[in-house]
Design a protein around this motif. Structure first.
Motif, PDB file in Angstrom:
ATOM      1  N   ILE A  31      85.153  43.441  97.311  1.00 20.90           N
ATOM      2  CA  ILE A  31      86.533  42.940  96.700  1.00 20.90           C
ATOM      3  C   ILE A  31      86.991  41.634  97.403  1.00 20.90           C
ATOM      4  O   ILE A  31      87.319  40.623  96.348  1.00 20.90           O
ATOM      5  CB  ILE A  31      87.380  43.985  96.620  1.00 20.90           C
ATOM      6  CG1 ILE A  31      86.986  45.289  95.713  1.00 20.90           C
ATOM      7  CG2 ILE A  31      88.915  43.667  96.447  1.00 20.90           C
ATOM      8  CD1 ILE A  31      88.180  46.311  96.101  1.00 20.90           C
ATOM      9  N   SER A  38      86.902  33.548  93.442  1.00 21.99           N
ATOM     10  CA  SER A  38      88.159  33.159  92.368  1.00 21.99           C
ATOM     11  C   SER A  38      89.237  32.312  93.001  1.00 21.99           C
ATOM     12  O   SER A  38      89.638  31.439  92.558  1.00 21.99           O
ATOM     13  CB  SER A  38      88.781  34.466  91.765  1.00 21.99           C
ATOM     14  OG  SER A  38      89.630  35.195  92.693  1.00 21.99           O
ATOM     15  N   SER A  89      99.596  44.419  86.347  1.00 21.79           N
ATOM     16  CA  SER A  89      98.745  44.869  87.433  1.00 21.79           C
ATOM     17  C   SER A  89      99.196  46.395  87.901  1.00 21.79           C
ATOM     18  O   SER A  89      98.572  47.214  88.025  1.00 21.79           O
ATOM     19  CB  SER A  89      99.015  44.174  88.859  1.00 21.79           C
ATOM     20  OG  SER A  89      98.448  42.806  88.325  1.00 21.79           O
ATOM     21  N   ARG A  94      94.786  45.242  89.262  1.00 19.11           N
ATOM     22  CA  ARG A  94      94.786  43.792  89.608  1.00 19.11           C
ATOM     23  C   ARG A  94      94.005  42.936  88.776  1.00 19.11           C
ATOM     24  O   ARG A  94      94.342  41.735  88.562  1.00 19.11           O
ATOM     25  CB  ARG A  94      94.236  43.579  90.993  1.00 19.11           C
ATOM     26  CG  ARG A  94      95.115  44.430  92.165  1.00 19.11           C
ATOM     27  CD  ARG A  94      96.263  43.895  92.485  1.00 19.11           C
ATOM     28  NE  ARG A  94      96.916  44.360  93.452  1.00 19.11           N
ATOM     29  CZ  ARG A  94      98.142  44.129  94.005  1.00 19.11           C
ATOM     30  NH1 ARG A  94      98.981  43.192  93.082  1.00 19.11           N
ATOM     31  NH2 ARG A  94      98.801  44.760  94.973  1.00 19.11           N
ATOM     32  N   ARG A  95      92.830  43.470  88.258  1.00 15.77           N
ATOM     33  CA  ARG A  95      91.883  42.591  87.543  1.00 15.77           C
ATOM     34  C   ARG A  95      92.598  42.072  86.043  1.00 15.77           C
ATOM     35  O   ARG A  95      92.464  40.776  86.081  1.00 15.77           O
ATOM     36  CB  ARG A  95      90.527  43.409  87.134  1.00 15.77           C
ATOM     37  CG  ARG A  95      89.669  42.782  86.682  1.00 15.77           C
ATOM     38  CD  ARG A  95      88.164  43.553  86.437  1.00 15.77           C
ATOM     39  NE  ARG A  95      88.350  44.892  86.033  1.00 15.77           N
ATOM     40  CZ  ARG A  95      88.171  45.195  84.785  1.00 15.77           C
ATOM     41  NH1 ARG A  95      87.732  44.054  83.853  1.00 15.77           N
ATOM     42  NH2 ARG A  95      88.283  46.477  84.324  1.00 15.77           N
ATOM     43  N   ALA A  99      93.616  37.849  86.098  1.00 22.08           N
ATOM     44  CA  ALA A  99      92.768  37.099  84.966  1.00 22.08           C
ATOM     45  C   ALA A  99      93.665  36.698  83.966  1.00 22.08           C
ATOM     46  O   ALA A  99      93.654  35.568  83.726  1.00 22.08           O
ATOM     47  CB  ALA A  99      91.793  37.962  84.473  1.00 22.08           C
ATOM     48  N   LEU A 209      87.204  37.205  88.038  1.00 18.63           N
ATOM     49  CA  LEU A 209      87.667  38.311  88.278  1.00 18.63           C
ATOM     50  C   LEU A 209      87.453  39.389  87.147  1.00 18.63           C
ATOM     51  O   LEU A 209      87.056  40.658  87.563  1.00 18.63           O
ATOM     52  CB  LEU A 209      89.127  38.138  88.220  1.00 18.63           C
ATOM     53  CG  LEU A 209      89.488  37.333  89.343  1.00 18.63           C
ATOM     54  CD1 LEU A 209      91.188  36.962  89.122  1.00 18.63           C
ATOM     55  CD2 LEU A 209      89.572  38.018  90.937  1.00 18.63           C
ATOM     56  N   LEU A 210      87.570  38.857  85.850  1.00 23.09           N
ATOM     57  CA  LEU A 210      87.132  39.953  84.802  1.00 23.09           C
ATOM     58  C   LEU A 210      85.580  40.510  84.969  1.00 23.09           C
ATOM     59  O   LEU A 210      85.290  41.717  84.565  1.00 23.09           O
ATOM     60  CB  LEU A 210      87.246  39.294  83.433  1.00 23.09           C
ATOM     61  CG  LEU A 210      88.588  38.864  82.940  1.00 23.09           C
ATOM     62  CD1 LEU A 210      88.477  37.949  81.789  1.00 23.09           C
ATOM     63  CD2 LEU A 210      89.486  40.427  82.922  1.00 23.09           C
ATOM     64  N   TRP A 212      83.570  40.701  87.775  1.00 26.42           N
ATOM     65  CA  TRP A 212      83.071  41.093  89.230  1.00 26.42           C
ATOM     66  C   TRP A 212      84.156  41.865  89.900  1.00 26.42           C
ATOM     67  O   TRP A 212      83.539  42.554  90.798  1.00 26.42           O
ATOM     68  CB  TRP A 212      82.555  39.999  90.099  1.00 26.42           C
ATOM     69  CG  TRP A 212      81.071  39.579  89.345  1.00 26.42           C
ATOM     70  CD1 TRP A 212      79.972  39.977  89.252  1.00 26.42           C
ATOM     71  CD2 TRP A 212      80.865  38.156  89.069  1.00 26.42           C
ATOM     72  NE1 TRP A 212      78.989  39.387  88.797  1.00 26.42           N
ATOM     73  CE2 TRP A 212      79.495  38.241  88.542  1.00 26.42           C
ATOM     74  CE3 TRP A 212      81.374  37.002  88.686  1.00 26.42           C
ATOM     75  CZ2 TRP A 212      78.935  37.146  88.015  1.00 26.42           C
ATOM     76  CZ3 TRP A 212      80.846  35.913  88.199  1.00 26.42           C
ATOM     77  CH2 TRP A 212      79.756  36.057  87.730  1.00 26.42           C
ATOM     78  N   LEU A 213      85.341  41.978  89.779  1.00 22.92           N
ATOM     79  CA  LEU A 213      86.315  42.532  90.536  1.00 22.92           C
ATOM     80  C   LEU A 213      86.300  44.117  90.019  1.00 22.92           C
ATOM     81  O   LEU A 213      87.179  44.477  89.391  1.00 22.92           O
ATOM     82  CB  LEU A 213      87.732  42.106  90.261  1.00 22.92           C
ATOM     83  CG  LEU A 213      88.785  42.441  91.448  1.00 22.92           C
ATOM     84  CD1 LEU A 213      88.372  42.046  92.876  1.00 22.92           C
ATOM     85  CD2 LEU A 213      90.275  41.786  91.050  1.00 22.92           C
ATOM     86  N   ARG A 214      85.389  44.808  90.411  1.00 24.54           N
ATOM     87  CA  ARG A 214      85.058  46.250  90.344  1.00 24.54           C
ATOM     88  C   ARG A 214      84.493  46.969  91.457  1.00 24.54           C
ATOM     89  O   ARG A 214      83.686  46.428  91.926  1.00 24.54           O
ATOM     90  CB  ARG A 214      84.123  46.393  88.890  1.00 24.54           C
ATOM     91  CG  ARG A 214      84.369  45.840  87.823  1.00 24.54           C
ATOM     92  CD  ARG A 214      83.591  45.859  86.768  1.00 24.54           C
ATOM     93  NE  ARG A 214      83.734  45.031  85.467  1.00 24.54           N
ATOM     94  CZ  ARG A 214      84.546  45.519  84.505  1.00 24.54           C
ATOM     95  NH1 ARG A 214      85.008  46.663  84.474  1.00 24.54           N
ATOM     96  NH2 ARG A 214      84.669  44.731  83.454  1.00 24.54           N
ATOM     97  N   ASP A 216      88.686  48.274  90.639  1.00 25.06           N
ATOM     98  CA  ASP A 216      89.922  47.604  90.851  1.00 25.06           C
ATOM     99  C   ASP A 216      90.533  47.977  92.135  1.00 25.06           C
ATOM    100  O   ASP A 216      90.858  49.347  92.354  1.00 25.06           O
ATOM    101  CB  ASP A 216      90.932  47.812  89.610  1.00 25.06           C
ATOM    102  CG  ASP A 216      92.227  47.119  89.484  1.00 25.06           C
ATOM    103  OD1 ASP A 216      92.861  47.488  90.434  1.00 25.06           O
ATOM    104  OD2 ASP A 216      92.104  46.235  88.721  1.00 25.06           O
TER     105      ASP A 216
END
Length: 431
Positions: A31, A38, A89, A94-95, A99, A209-210, A212-214, A216
């Motif tokens: 994370i 980003s 959020s 957050r993702r 984004a 973010l959309l 790879w941010l996994r 959340d």
């Protein structure tokens, strides 16, 4: 029911994101890596607002007094975006929240370029307002870095996200000259070059973010907190230190808000009018771009060290350092000769460092005080107050310089920083 004869074993810190218990170190590191990437991109996008926005407004309106309006519009847009991003959020994680804010910031950057090309002040004001969303998201990303962090390392996680802005934030102002030539080659005003870059940078930050941010971080933190809250056994000190959301004995939420608000107001006011002050005394865009680049570097580059200092000495102590550093910056900016780029650069470096101390320590206080269940909403509201303070500082700064002088503005900032000291000390003693 038979009584247990052994102490229950705490959940393993290596539990994966899909299971119960604290998230693994690998999940938190992933994370932080995505957030770092980003932030590098968004830092590049923010450079236009810090470097040329005030000059663009001054050129289009032919008024020094209204040059600070650019910062006011940016921070006002940041305030509204902070509410929207915080609520989104809170509801979805957050993702999508972060984004969406970056995409709105990219739209604003395109609008600024269009407004300058068509000499439309009305469109410029609306576009700067939208562009401010990028600022809001860049700041709120630091909270995402702290969602899954253990309390003993929370400030370090915050600082890891903050320092990422250094790369783009320092490179951006230094590109003011080359991007200006590029804009002219495209038939656009030279000052719009950085906004062209900002549109692309914010868009790429949103896509990062959309994709790879996994998982959340906020949604996972809620799951972990819910799981640990259902355990009737009292956690050991070792377990408590590993569970996100465990409170520390730190100063209260109002102090965190005050530190963030006042450091933001002082920093924005002085930073906004420094390029205008330098241009008024014969310094070119390259010189002001260099000073702002050094300032932005001081804002973000010390973050890893600041995070460790907060974790070791406490947030109140570093908040005191913030006030003292801002005081020194204001005095030096006020007394520096108008032809001395070196002293102005040093003053802006101290201004950035003081802001960094205030941001990391204030964020740590707020994060420690905010319950996990309502954390994103609370943090969004806090950043609204921060954005409003920045808007006020930016809008007032041009009026102060026009009515008095740049030195008067810098001295005012020093006085505000000085007034923060007794409040921090008194609150810390009560705790």
């Amino acid at each position: 029911m038979a009584h247990r004869t052994t102490t229950p074993k705490p959940p393993s810190p290596q539990t994966n994101a899909q299971g119960s218990g604290p998230p693994s170190a690998r999940t938190q590191q992933r994370i932080l890596t995505v957030l770092f990437a980003s932030q590098v991109l968004s830092g590049l996008g923010l450079a236009a607002g810090t470097t040329v926005a005030a000059l663009l407004v001054q050129d289009m309106l032919h008024s020094t007094a209204l040059a600070g309006l650019s910062s006011g519009l940016l921070t006002a847009g940041s305030a509204l975006a902070a509410i929207a991003v915080g609520r989104l959020s809170q509801a979805r994680g957050r993702r999508p929240g972060l984004a969406a804010g970056y995409l709105v910031g990219a739209l604003g950057a395109v609008g600024v370029t269009t407004a300058a090309a068509n000499d439309s002040p009305a469109l410029l004001f609306v576009a700067l307002f939208l562009y401010g969303a990028g600022t809001a998201v860049n700041l709120q990303a630091r909270y995402a870095g702290a969602d899954l962090a253990a309390p003993a390392h929370r400030a370090r996680s915050i600082s890891t996200v903050v320092v990422a802005t250094t790369v783009g934030g320092v490179a951006g102002p230094a590109l003011a000259g080359p991007t200006g030539h590029l804009a002219q080659a495209l038939g656009l005003p030279s000052l719009t070059g950085l906004f062209v870059v900002a549109a692309a940078a914010f868009t790429l930050a949103a896509l990062t973010l959309l994709i790879w941010l996994r998982p959340d971080p906020l949604l996972l933190a809620r799951t972990v907190h819910a799981d640990t809250s259902t355990d009737s056994a009292q956690p050991t000190s070792a377990t408590a230190a590993s569970v996100p959301g465990t409170p520390r004995r730190e100063p209260s939420l109002p102090l965190g808000v005050l530190v963030l608000v006042l450091t933001q107001a002082v920093m924005v006011a002085v930073m906004t009018m420094t390029p205008v002050h330098m241009h008024a005394h014969g310094h070119g865009t390259a010189a002001s771009g260099l000073v702002i680049a050094l300032h932005v570097g001081a804002m973000y580059l010390p973050s890893p060290l600041t995070g460790r200092l907060v974790d070791r000495f406490g947030s109140a102590t570093i908040a005191v350092w913030a006030a003292l550093t801002l005081l020194a910056a204001g005095v030096l900016a006020a007394t520096a000769p108008d032809d001395s780029v070196a002293l102005l650069a040093l003053a802006l470096i101290l201004l950035g460092l003081g802001w960094n101390f205030g941001l990391v320590s204030g964020t740590a206080i707020v994060t420690d005080a905010a319950p996990v269940a309502t954390r994103a909403k609370t943090q969004g509201l806090v950043d609204v107050a921060v954005a409003i303070a920045g808007a006020a500082g930016g809008m007032i700064s041009g009026l102060v310089v026009a009515a008095a002088s740049y030195s008067a503005l810098a001295i005012t900032g020093a006085v505000i920083a000085l007034a923060l000291l007794p409040v921090i000390i008194a609150t810390a003693r009560k705790r």
